[in-house]
Design a protein around this motif. Structure first.
Motif, PDB file in Angstrom:
ATOM      1  N   ALA A 274       0.751  -1.183   0.051  1.00 50.68           N
ATOM      2  CA  ALA A 274       0.086   0.134  -0.025  1.00 50.68           C
ATOM      3  C   ALA A 274       0.832   1.402  -0.032  1.00 50.68           C
ATOM      4  N   LEU A 277       2.124   1.698  -3.566  1.00 48.94           N
ATOM      5  CA  LEU A 277       1.100   2.175  -4.363  1.00 48.94           C
ATOM      6  C   LEU A 277       0.925   3.851  -4.047  1.00 48.94           C
ATOM      7  N   ALA A 278       0.748   4.302  -2.863  1.00 49.81           N
ATOM      8  CA  ALA A 278       0.452   5.469  -2.341  1.00 49.81           C
ATOM      9  C   ALA A 278       1.622   6.295  -2.814  1.00 49.81           C
ATOM     10  N   LEU A 281       1.448   6.930  -6.701  1.00 52.37           N
ATOM     11  CA  LEU A 281       0.279   7.558  -7.167  1.00 52.37           C
ATOM     12  C   LEU A 281       0.593   9.220  -6.880  1.00 52.37           C
ATOM     13  N   VAL A 291      -2.608   5.948   4.582  1.00 51.47           N
ATOM     14  CA  VAL A 291      -2.685   4.621   3.658  1.00 51.47           C
ATOM     15  C   VAL A 291      -1.906   3.514   4.361  1.00 51.47           C
ATOM     16  N   VAL A 376      -6.848   2.134  -2.420  1.00 49.49           N
ATOM     17  CA  VAL A 376      -5.336   1.584  -2.407  1.00 49.49           C
ATOM     18  C   VAL A 376      -5.295   0.396  -1.536  1.00 49.49           C
ATOM     19  N   VAL A 416      -5.442   2.963  -9.610  1.00 47.98           N
ATOM     20  CA  VAL A 416      -4.686   2.246  -8.630  1.00 47.98           C
ATOM     21  C   VAL A 416      -4.169   1.205  -9.311  1.00 47.98           C
TER      22      VAL A 416
END
Length: 438
Positions: A274, A277-278, A281, A291, A376, A416
């Motif tokens: 996560a 991913l954050a 992004l 997150v 996410v 995502v």
């Protein structure tokens, strides 16, 4: 000032891009020192030695690390003062000796980078002071207006340049080390240290004024130490608050682990995914923290599920039992209600079961009405689940893994999923036994 606080196990000695970057920074530091000596003013020995000693003291009492493998010292105040008192070479020299005496740097790469970065920050700020027409004959200046224009404004420019230089150099080393996007690290460093630099500038200006117009000379160093130590104390309190938050989260995960031991590693791997991913992004530091907390605690609601159900084969569960397990998200959000620093993460936990097409639960939210943290966490949780499937990911490309998630039509946020493709190309799926976010 922000410096790398990693140990030898965190900066691999044979990581070629990282080593190359550090070598370039070190060479740039030496070149900047030579240029500063050749074209800048030569500082007087007495103030050079005093400011060097203060720099060493400032760095030696730096605040402990508060996350992201970076720690803070208040050496920036000394470097900023050196810009006006000593000039570019003096500021460069103070940066070198202040960090070079550090005995806590466990890795030679860490030590070399911190010395090079600090000296560049000092010289860059000093040259900014010169180019902003900063005055060196400060002792003869009189009047608040004159001091503000001839010293104050150039010091502000030097402060901003030093802050940006520090953040840029740190962003590069963390990018090559962790494969985190440069812009993400840059914003994270500015968010955590940018406000502090405002205070550094004020104290640095005060230092210079006390030294020259007030004619206190070296005695001004004693007067500056008080706010310096007060600022250090305040930052330590901030760091302790963050560590208290981490201890709270760890306690919750440990409680879950006593009931379902495998859930601990699942939580850590999901949190790592996560966070990646954050970062991909381009979320800000606060959002990334939200997150990460949501992902770490995404299964906390399973504390309210009977152990006998958790240990059963999912295929043998009745519809009512299956519903009890799948509704752990709402239970988890309810469990952490009232914990202030987890308030934003609660929505990520509660709504992780929503589907992008609006057919999920518990509230049948759709699209961007679903909190970003929940979107996410949903992808991170599914990727973590796939990483546990024996042999499933073996030989599959990142595109193939993401395409498999796309086949679950309407479940995940396409943006995502696209970020997941880049994350998998950089990091792959997490291995079992992997630690949590650092």
């Amino acid at each position: 000032m922000t410096q790398v606080g990693a140990g030898p196990e965190e900066i691999p000695p044979f990581h070629r891009p990282l080593i190359s970057y550090i070598v370039v920074v070190a060479v740039a530091s030496l070149a900047l020192g030579a240029v500063s000596w050749r074209f800048g003013r030569h500082p007087d020995p007495a103030p050079l030695l005093l400011l060097s000693a203060m720099g060493i003291l400032s760095f030696s009492v730096r605040a402990p690390e508060v996350g992201s493998r970076i720690g803070f010292s208040f050496l920036s105040i000394i470097l900023l003062s050196s810009a006006a008192i000593l000039g570019p070479f003096g500021a460069w020299f103070v940066g070198v000796v202040s960090v070079a005496v550090d005995r806590r740097a466990r890795a030679w790469l860490q030590a070399v980078f911190n010395v090079a970065m600090t000296s560049i920050v000092g010289a860059a700020g000093a040259w900014a002071y010169v180019l902003a027409s900063g005055e060196y004959a400060i002792g003869g200046l009189r009047g608040a207006g004159v001091l503000a224009v001839e010293v104050g404004l150039p010091l502000i420019v030097a402060d901003v340049v030093g802050c940006i230089t520090n953040a840029a150099l740190l962003s590069g080393v963390i990018h090559f080390h962790q494969q985190v996007p440069v812009t993400v690290v840059f914003r994270r460093v500015l968010a955590t240290s940018g406000v502090a630099y405002v205070g550094y500038g004020i104290i640095g200006f005060l230092f210079v004024i006390l030294w020259f117009p007030a004619q206190l000379g070296a005695f001004s160093a004693i007067l500056v130490l008080a706010p310096l130590l007060a600022a250090r104390w305040a930052f330590i309190q901030y760091g302790e608050e963050l560590r208290s938050h981490e201890r709270t989260v760890d306690t919750l995960v440990t409680a879950l682990g006593t009931k379902e031991p495998p859930a601990v590693e699942r939580s850590r791997r999901t949190a790592r995914l996560a966070e990646w991913l954050a970062e991909e992004l381009g979320l800000g530091p606060s959002q990334i923290g939200t997150v990460r907390y949501a992902a770490t605690l995404h299964e906390i609601g399973r504390l309210g599920v009977p152990v006998r159900l958790l240990r059963r084969d999912p295929a043998t569960l009745t519809p009512a039992e299956h519903q009890l397990i799948t509704h752990h998200c709402a239970q988890g959000a309810a469990m952490i209600e009232g914990i202030d620093f987890l308030e934003e993460a609660r929505t990520g936990i509660r709504h992780q079961g929503e589907r992008f097409d609006g057919t999920g639960g518990p509230d049948r939210l759709a699209g961007h009405d679903i909190p970003l943290a929940a979107r996410v966490v949903a992808v991170a949780d599914r990727l973590e689940e796939l990483s546990r499937a024996p042999g499933w990911a073996a030989g599959r490309s990142s595109s193939a893994i993401v395409d498999a998630l796309r086949q679950e039509t309407g479940r995940f946020d396409p943006a995502v999923l696209e970020a997941a493709r880049s994350v998998l190309e950089k990091h792959g799926l997490p291995d079992h036994g992997m630690g949590g976010p650092e």
